[in-house]
Design an enzyme around this catalytic site. Structure first.
Site, PDB file in Angstrom:
ATOM      1  N   TYR A 275       0.810  -1.228   0.000  1.00  0.00           N
ATOM      2  CA  TYR A 275       0.000   0.000   0.000  1.00  0.00           C
ATOM      3  C   TYR A 275       0.840   1.274   0.000  1.00  0.00           C
ATOM      4  O   TYR A 275       2.028   1.256   0.261  1.00  0.00           O
ATOM      5  CB  TYR A 275      -1.061   0.003   1.078  1.00  0.00           C
ATOM      6  CG  TYR A 275      -0.706  -0.069   2.547  1.00  0.00           C
ATOM      7  CD1 TYR A 275       0.577   0.054   3.036  1.00  0.00           C
ATOM      8  CD2 TYR A 275      -1.737  -0.257   3.469  1.00  0.00           C
ATOM      9  CE1 TYR A 275       0.841  -0.004   4.388  1.00  0.00           C
ATOM     10  CE2 TYR A 275      -1.491  -0.325   4.827  1.00  0.00           C
ATOM     11  CZ  TYR A 275      -0.194  -0.196   5.279  1.00  0.00           C
ATOM     12  OH  TYR A 275       0.052  -0.248   6.627  1.00  0.00           O
ATOM     13  N   GLU A 276       0.155   2.346  -0.387  1.00  0.00           N
ATOM     14  CA  GLU A 276       0.786   3.659  -0.635  1.00  0.00           C
ATOM     15  C   GLU A 276       1.944   3.540  -1.616  1.00  0.00           C
ATOM     16  O   GLU A 276       2.999   4.157  -1.460  1.00  0.00           O
ATOM     17  CB  GLU A 276       1.196   4.317   0.684  1.00  0.00           C
ATOM     18  CG  GLU A 276      -0.029   4.664   1.510  1.00  0.00           C
ATOM     19  CD  GLU A 276       0.225   5.658   2.610  1.00  0.00           C
ATOM     20  OE1 GLU A 276       1.093   6.533   2.439  1.00  0.00           O
ATOM     21  OE2 GLU A 276      -0.462   5.575   3.638  1.00  0.00           O
ATOM     22  N   GLY A 277       1.722   2.730  -2.643  1.00  0.00           N
ATOM     23  CA  GLY A 277       2.716   2.515  -3.688  1.00  0.00           C
ATOM     24  C   GLY A 277       3.452   1.219  -3.478  1.00  0.00           C
ATOM     25  O   GLY A 277       4.193   1.069  -2.510  1.00  0.00           O
TER      26      GLY A 277
END
Length: 379
Positions: free
Chosen positions: A362-364
């Site tokens: 998550y978040e990239g």
């Protein structure tokens, strides 16, 4: 170069460590098993100022630096990553995004309660067909003059059912590609806004992850963040800071597992001596310690650059990429050091190993971080 923390930073770190041990650790295994959101713990974190750490006191924040935020994220994540991700999202994505890019009216109405911790927020970018490819937004925001009509679905939204304020990224002008995307503030309870079932996850099971559906949700024009077409830039700039928070979360998960493994290695005996005296275990611990130290320095460097108002996008990507990989390696080794005990919930390390995986996603994802880094070093 100064590697010393200030007295204030040390006090903040110690306060977070104490909170994690006294408030988060009791019941953390049960919350994981039951997928129970840490409601009371999050409320107390808000009261202590941990949900608006970097927000200006003018907007009810604590006005602290990013280094302090990294220290807090590490300590909380050692014990309960399901709680720390709430701290990360509220600070790095929601409060930061509103303070940096929101209007004064938006800050007064939405940022103040978020920074004070009386409300929590959610950041809504991912979709069934738009995860790493954030430009492929299928959620539509149709301009109706004085308002927008929002239609679409968002996936994997942290704080999905417990948030009061949702920052939603949607496409208004498909012909313009990513330049036609906007960001909106949507309030919980808006007609047409429904929250799907909670996801049954591998890790961070206490975290509140849901899909969200928008069906002709009316969003006032004043709830658009920035100028028309600013939404994609808003999302990318906000995520840069978010990566520091998740890097620190990964660091904390690794640190927590290492500390448990180190203690266990001193107590567990085989062949007449503690397993810490066996070279095979010593080398594992040495590698774990070295990797954690490196990850910590990368996290602090990214945070320091942000505090100095210098470019930190590459540093944040490097920190998240490395720290998340370290979290996976260290937690796996922590389970191995515990042997059969590491495979049962009582000893915590199996949960930390499950929690570690999401930090690579998550978040990239790690692949996206490599793209960010490659673009930076080749530009």
């Amino acid at each position: 170069m100064n590697f010393e923390l200030t007295e204030e930073q040390l006090l903040i770190r110690d306060a977070a460590r104490n909170f994690a041990q006294t408030e988060l650790k009791p019941g953390v295994i049960a919350r994981d098993e039951k997928q129970q959101f840490p409601t009371e713990q999050i409320k107390k974190l808000g009261e202590l100022g941990f949900l608006g750490m970097m927000t200006d006191p003018v907007y009810n924040g604590a006005g602290l630096d990013t280094v302090s935020y990294v220290l807090v994220m590490e300590e909380l994540s050692k014990i309960d990553a399901s709680a720390s991700v709430v701290v990360s999202v509220n600070n790095s994505l929601v409060c930061y995004g509103l303070e940096k890019f929101g209007s004064e009216a938006q800050k007064e109405k939405y940022l103040k309660p978020l920074a004070a911790g009386t409300q929590i927020g959610a950041f809504c970018l991912s979709e069934p067909e738009a995860g790493s490819d954030a430009t492929s937004q299928r959620t539509r925001a149709e301009d109706k003059g004085d308002h927008y009509l929002l239609n679409g679905t968002k996936n994997w939204i942290t704080n999905g059912s417990n948030a009061s304020v949702y920052l939603v990224i949607a496409q208004t002008h498909p012909d313009r590609g990513h330049r036609g995307i906007n960001a909106f503030i949507v309030e919980k309870g808006s007609p047409g806004f429904t929250i799907g079932p909670k996801e049954n996850k591998l890790g961070i099971r206490g975290s509140d992850t849901h899909a969200l559906q928008f069906s002709d949700v009316k969003v006032p024009k004043e709830n658009r963040i920035g100028e028309d077409g600013f939404g994609f830039k808003f999302a990318m700039k906000t995520l840069e800071g978010g990566r520091i928070g998740i890097a620190a979360q990964a660091l904390g998960i690794a640190s927590g597992a290492y500390e448990l493994a180190l203690q266990y290695a001193k107590e567990r005996t085989t062949f007449g001596k503690p397993i810490a005296e066996h070279q095979a275990i010593q080398f594992k611990l040495a590698d774990m310690h070295t990797q954690i130290e490196a990850a910590r320095l990368l996290c602090l460097k990214a945070a320091w650059l942000k505090d100095q108002h210098q470019s930190y996008a590459e540093a944040a990507a490097v920190a998240k990429l490395f720290a998340s990989d370290v979290a996976m390696r260290v937690t796996v080794e922590a389970v191995q050091i515990h042997g059969g005990y590491g495979f049962v919930k009582e000893y915590h390390v199996e949960r930390l190993m499950r929690d570690a995986k999401i930090t690579q996603i998550y978040e990239g994802t790690s692949e996206i971080q490599r793209m960010v880094i490659a673009r930076s070093i080749l530009s």
